[in-house]
Design an enzyme around this catalytic site. Sequence first.
Site, short mmCIF file in Angstrom:
data_model
loop_
_atom_site.label_atom_id
_atom_site.label_comp_id
_atom_site.label_asym_id
_atom_site.label_seq_id
_atom_site.Cartn_x
_atom_site.Cartn_y
_atom_site.Cartn_z
N SER A 143 0.98 -0.76 -0.35
CA SER A 143 -0.29 0.16 0.08
C SER A 143 0.68 0.93 0.41
CB SER A 143 -1.09 0.24 1.40
OG SER A 143 -1.44 1.21 0.87
N ASP A 150 -9.44 -5.55 -4.57
CA ASP A 150 -9.00 -4.38 -4.02
C ASP A 150 -9.78 -3.10 -3.79
OD1 ASP A 150 -7.68 -1.88 -2.67
OD2 ASP A 150 -5.41 -3.02 -3.11
N HIS A 189 -8.09 -4.59 0.40
CA HIS A 189 -7.17 -4.30 0.24
C HIS A 189 -6.57 -4.95 1.27
CE1 HIS A 189 -3.82 -0.49 -0.46
NE2 HIS A 189 -3.70 -1.00 0.73
#
Lengths: 401, 401
Positions: free
Chosen positions: B181, B344, B377
């Site tokens: 991320s 995601d 995610h």
Amino acid sequence: MRLRQGNPFLIFTVFLALLAGLQPVKASERLVEKQRFSMPAFTTFNGSTIKNLQVGFESYGKLNREKSNVILITHYFSGSSHAAGKYSQSDAKPGYWDTIIGPGKAIDTNQYFVISVDTLVNLNVGDKNVITTGPASINPDTGKPYGLSFPVVTIRDFVNVQKAVLESLGIDSLYAVIGASMGSMQALDWAVAYPDKVPRMISVIGSGEADAWTTLALEQWTLPIKLDPNWNKGDYYSRTPPMEGLTASLMMLTQQALHPEFINAANPHHNALDNKVLNDINQSPAVVDWLRTMAEKRAQTSDANHLLYLVRANQLYIAGHNKALNEALKAVKARCLFLPSNNDLLLMPYMARQVHNRLLELHKHSYLTEIQGNAGHLNGLSHIQSQANTIAAFLADKELP
Amino acid sequence: MRLRQGNPFLIFTVFLALLAGLQPVKASERLVEKQRFSMPAFTTFNGSTIKNLQVGFESYGKLNREKSNVILITHYFSGSSHAAGKYSQSDAKPGYWDTIIGPGKAIDTNQYFVISVDTLVNLNVGDKNVITTGPASINPDTGKPYGLSFPVVTIRDFVNVQKAVLESLGIDSLYAVIGASMGSMQALDWAVAYPDKVPRMISVIGSGEADAWTTLALEQWTLPIKLDPNWNKGDYYSRTPPMEGLTASLMMLTQQALHPEFINAANPHHNALDNKVLNDINQSPAVVDWLRTMAEKRAQTSDANHLLYLVRANQLYIAGHNKALNEALKAVKARCLFLPSNNDLLLMPYMARQVHNRLLELHKHSYLTEIQGNAGHLNGLSHIQSQANTIAAFLADKELP
């Protein structure tokens, strides 16, 4: 502006009325008039009474002698009963589904009497063309706005108000009910609650119930409103309303109803490394200003408490308004058509598919086809024209294309 | 609880440390110690000076004589340098990627010296195991917390602080840089900014730049904080902090990092038509209380201004921190591996794929494979173990499985 598809951006601006300086859409020949329905007392699903209930409605086409050609259009969260036509020739834009409602169109007003009703707690209470009853209305018992003393209302209440409007016109049953998003909830609830009155149901970008995810997604829109000190626990009608909280809420709602493809195409000059925001934490990226400006305009005619009540109605939604959706669907007699959007991030296509699959398991007549587009949830508005033939065939009880 | 897959829920609670009453995870044999790095003055990307910069770091495994076995782990938005191991045998949980970092694991600490650094403006400034410098820190010039007078910092600043930490240990170049991320942003920026120091780069649930959509998505998290009157334009360190706004922000962040499949599986008894919320607009659905309780716990050790600065760093991100990403990627010398998550909703898989495709067009060595899971995610944390063989093979310069 570089746009992958020209249409959705135009439609987006037209429907949400967010951007200034647009070319007026080609003038429609048909003019529509908002009408008013009043009811001295209405009993809500939770057993409360709303006195002096008022809602607006619109109709297109002619009611036949047998009153057998009625199509009810149920509207989405931030929408109104203005589904088609214009109020005057000079209007910049027609109602939101004008591409599929009209003479010779998919929902052919030469054939059908099409009617739509403003919901209770309608978001656009400040729009002169919307008539609704909700927290911003005067409570006849006190002479003051209800605020949070207004009863919680449900999708079923929207349905029952529509039923009362229809009954006032001598209409007992529908030819079809059709709605997008929150309108799909009303459409399916009609089919479950009043199966003998609903032979055909079309759910566009729809769902069968608010699952845990959707309940949380909706709750997000309430958070900025409740944090705005001007909200004042819903008591702001004689003071400054919570415009900043409402604007923030509408920013979130607008983005979440779209899709990255659309947002990125609409902002082709976006530049992450902007000097203004690099050097000052108090500055906003240009794309944030773009979205905020649109939301501020929407906020001018919207009401924060009404938004909270709409969220609640959606959170409480389960078709049939009973415990188990699978049980409730057994009552359905309608032929059903589901039109989810391929890249919907708000009511994802799995939601419509779950209901459709359950109806098939119950040996009901159900059809599903996905709307393809770049606008996410809003494909149900911007790309509805792509389903015109499917809708027309479905309404004619013909084989779907 | 009915869970489609047991693992992600456990991992979620472990990593976010949000739910009470968990069984402690099997005690790790390896203990890790937080270390402190100090620097009298650091010049930021925007040309400001941060005096007396302090950050924490952790390391696992041994640095070899040639200092050629260094793997840098760059952490995610709400994370810290605690990537693996435990601080004490009694810790309930190890670092967030403990399943892939350790002796004999994918990132084998028998072979590599693994190091991770707390970012500037780290969210968890109230966590005793996090050392960071940001708006909550004392400005040596005034003796008071910076608040919004702290300079805007960027992903490049996180990278340059890491570089300074490494140089303090005599480390000049990396064996690999790996991050999830926001960590993926640092990893790719390393590969672009310092190509001669980065022969291998792994981007997990990552992106190449903040597009218009992502910039808006990030902005959402700032809205409730700024609406909380206790935020007071960032000046709250000597008074009540904006806990409600911060909690609302963390509610949104937590949901958006997940996926409906996960949230619905974690709330199997969710019931839309709840009598409590049907009858009182001031009540919350049970699932909202569930999410809020988790967010309130996180808020205890988080700082609202730090969250705003993290959002800004992410909004300003474009690998290379220059105008055009496609140009910047020409500098990359690293072999690259991208591991986006299939579902995601925060940094959608198209983002990693765009960078990967561009690298292939530039005849760089790039590989991409999707992590499959139900956590959106957060698959980049909860399901990283499923990519252990791929990561191990990539690090060994072998054919990927």
